[in-house]
Design a protein around this motif. Structure first.
Motif, PDB file in Angstrom:
ATOM      1  N   UNK A  26      15.590  31.836  26.540  1.00  0.00           N
ATOM      2  CA  UNK A  26      14.352  32.408  27.083  1.00  0.00           C
ATOM      3  C   UNK A  26      14.234  32.018  28.558  1.00  0.00           C
ATOM      4  N   UNK A  27      14.098  33.011  29.404  1.00  0.00           N
ATOM      5  CA  UNK A  27      13.969  32.755  30.831  1.00  0.00           C
ATOM      6  C   UNK A  27      15.292  32.574  31.557  1.00  0.00           C
ATOM      7  N   UNK A  28      16.410  32.650  30.848  1.00  0.00           N
ATOM      8  CA  UNK A  28      17.716  32.437  31.478  1.00  0.00           C
ATOM      9  C   UNK A  28      18.228  33.683  32.188  1.00  0.00           C
ATOM     10  N   UNK A  29      17.627  34.836  31.912  1.00  0.00           N
ATOM     11  CA  UNK A  29      18.113  36.076  32.493  1.00  0.00           C
ATOM     12  C   UNK A  29      19.353  36.562  31.770  1.00  0.00           C
ATOM     13  N   UNK A  30      19.736  37.827  31.986  1.00  0.00           N
ATOM     14  CA  UNK A  30      20.883  38.395  31.277  1.00  0.00           C
ATOM     15  C   UNK A  30      22.188  37.631  31.495  1.00  0.00           C
ATOM     16  N   UNK A  31      22.463  37.210  32.735  1.00  0.00           N
ATOM     17  CA  UNK A  31      23.713  36.488  32.989  1.00  0.00           C
ATOM     18  C   UNK A  31      23.723  35.137  32.275  1.00  0.00           C
ATOM     19  N   UNK A  32      22.610  34.410  32.361  1.00  0.00           N
ATOM     20  CA  UNK A  32      22.528  33.113  31.705  1.00  0.00           C
ATOM     21  C   UNK A  32      22.613  33.230  30.200  1.00  0.00           C
ATOM     22  N   UNK A  33      21.899  34.202  29.638  1.00  0.00           N
ATOM     23  CA  UNK A  33      21.931  34.400  28.186  1.00  0.00           C
ATOM     24  C   UNK A  33      23.331  34.792  27.724  1.00  0.00           C
ATOM     25  N   UNK A  34      23.990  35.659  28.495  1.00  0.00           N
ATOM     26  CA  UNK A  34      25.349  36.071  28.125  1.00  0.00           C
ATOM     27  C   UNK A  34      26.308  34.890  28.167  1.00  0.00           C
ATOM     28  N   UNK A  35      26.136  34.004  29.140  1.00  0.00           N
ATOM     29  CA  UNK A  35      27.016  32.831  29.243  1.00  0.00           C
ATOM     30  C   UNK A  35      26.817  31.897  28.059  1.00  0.00           C
ATOM     31  N   UNK A  36      25.575  31.670  27.657  1.00  0.00           N
ATOM     32  CA  UNK A  36      25.305  30.806  26.493  1.00  0.00           C
ATOM     33  C   UNK A  36      25.880  31.442  25.233  1.00  0.00           C
ATOM     34  N   UNK A  37      25.658  32.742  25.069  1.00  0.00           N
ATOM     35  CA  UNK A  37      26.180  33.436  23.889  1.00  0.00           C
ATOM     36  C   UNK A  37      27.704  33.363  23.845  1.00  0.00           C
ATOM     37  N   UNK A  38      28.351  33.568  24.979  1.00  0.00           N
ATOM     38  CA  UNK A  38      29.817  33.531  25.022  1.00  0.00           C
ATOM     39  C   UNK A  38      30.347  32.151  24.650  1.00  0.00           C
ATOM     40  N   UNK A  39      29.680  31.105  25.120  1.00  0.00           N
ATOM     41  CA  UNK A  39      30.130  29.747  24.807  1.00  0.00           C
ATOM     42  C   UNK A  39      29.930  29.430  23.328  1.00  0.00           C
ATOM     43  N   UNK A  40      28.800  29.820  22.768  1.00  0.00           N
ATOM     44  CA  UNK A  40      28.579  29.584  21.332  1.00  0.00           C
ATOM     45  C   UNK A  40      29.574  30.375  20.494  1.00  0.00           C
TER      46      UNK A  40
END
Length: 196
Positions: free
Chosen positions: A66-80
């Motif tokens: 939440x609040x990470x923006x599309x790039x931040x959210x995509x990076x977290x999702x990719x790492x998980x």
């Protein structure tokens, strides 16, 4: 459909609320919370036929980004996704639409479609695939469903994205199966029966 707003039973909701609070306070703990989700919240069928652990993991990922923006959210999702087991990867795929990461999700979808894990293939062919996969990759995803026994009912927007090339590919697949003396999946037959 993404299970983000799905409500679990009260005891599971209470346990999940604790994990969500942890990851909102410190998004860096999401990997640990993701791994613990099934032990803390539970396993098995939940509302709408979604496994309880999927519901929990999707909500954790949404809370953490939440609040990470599309790039931040995509990076977290990719790492998980990269570090997760198959169940955790499935939850990441289910969360993509809610994360609103757009075509940043495509590498994860393509990776899932390269596997022979029907759970990942099914999760990959949801709304994010319908919205963001290029036509050739999406068509191959539909065929992958047929190859792996994933019901075409899970393919989001199948009717809207279906085209003559997909019909040709499914017809060729069916012809190959018949030539080899093998049964043609019912889903392929149903699709071919509605070919213009």
């Amino acid at each position: 459909m993404t299970p983000v707003r799905t409500t679990l039973d009260p005891a599971a909701e209470e346990r999940l609320a604790g994990l969500e609070e942890e990851v909102r306070a410190d998004p860096g703990t999401v990997a640990r919370a993701f791994a613990r989700a099934a032990r803390v919240v539970g396993r098995g069928p939940g509302p709408d036929g979604l496994p309880v652990q999927d519901v929990a993991r999707v909500r954790l990922l949404v809370a953490a980004t939440r609040g990470a923006g599309p790039d931040g959210a995509a990076a977290v999702a990719a790492e998980l996704y990269r570090t997760g087991d198959a169940d955790e990867r499935r939850a990441v795929l289910l969360a993509l639409e809610a994360l609103d990461v757009g075509d940043r999700a495509v590498p994860l979808l393509l990776d899932a479609l390269r596997t022979n894990d029907s759970r990942l293939v099914a999760a990959a062919m949801g709304p994010s695939a319908a919205a963001h996969l290029p036509a050739d990759a999406w068509r191959h995803g539909v065929l992958k469903c047929l190859f792996t026994g994933v019901p075409l009912a899970v393919v989001a927007d199948l009717t809207a994205r279906r085209d003559a090339e997909l019909d040709r590919m499914v017809a060729a697949y069916a012809a190959e199966r018949r030539a080899a003396g093998r049964d043609v999946p019912d889903d392929a037959l149903a699709l071919l029966a509605t070919t213009p």
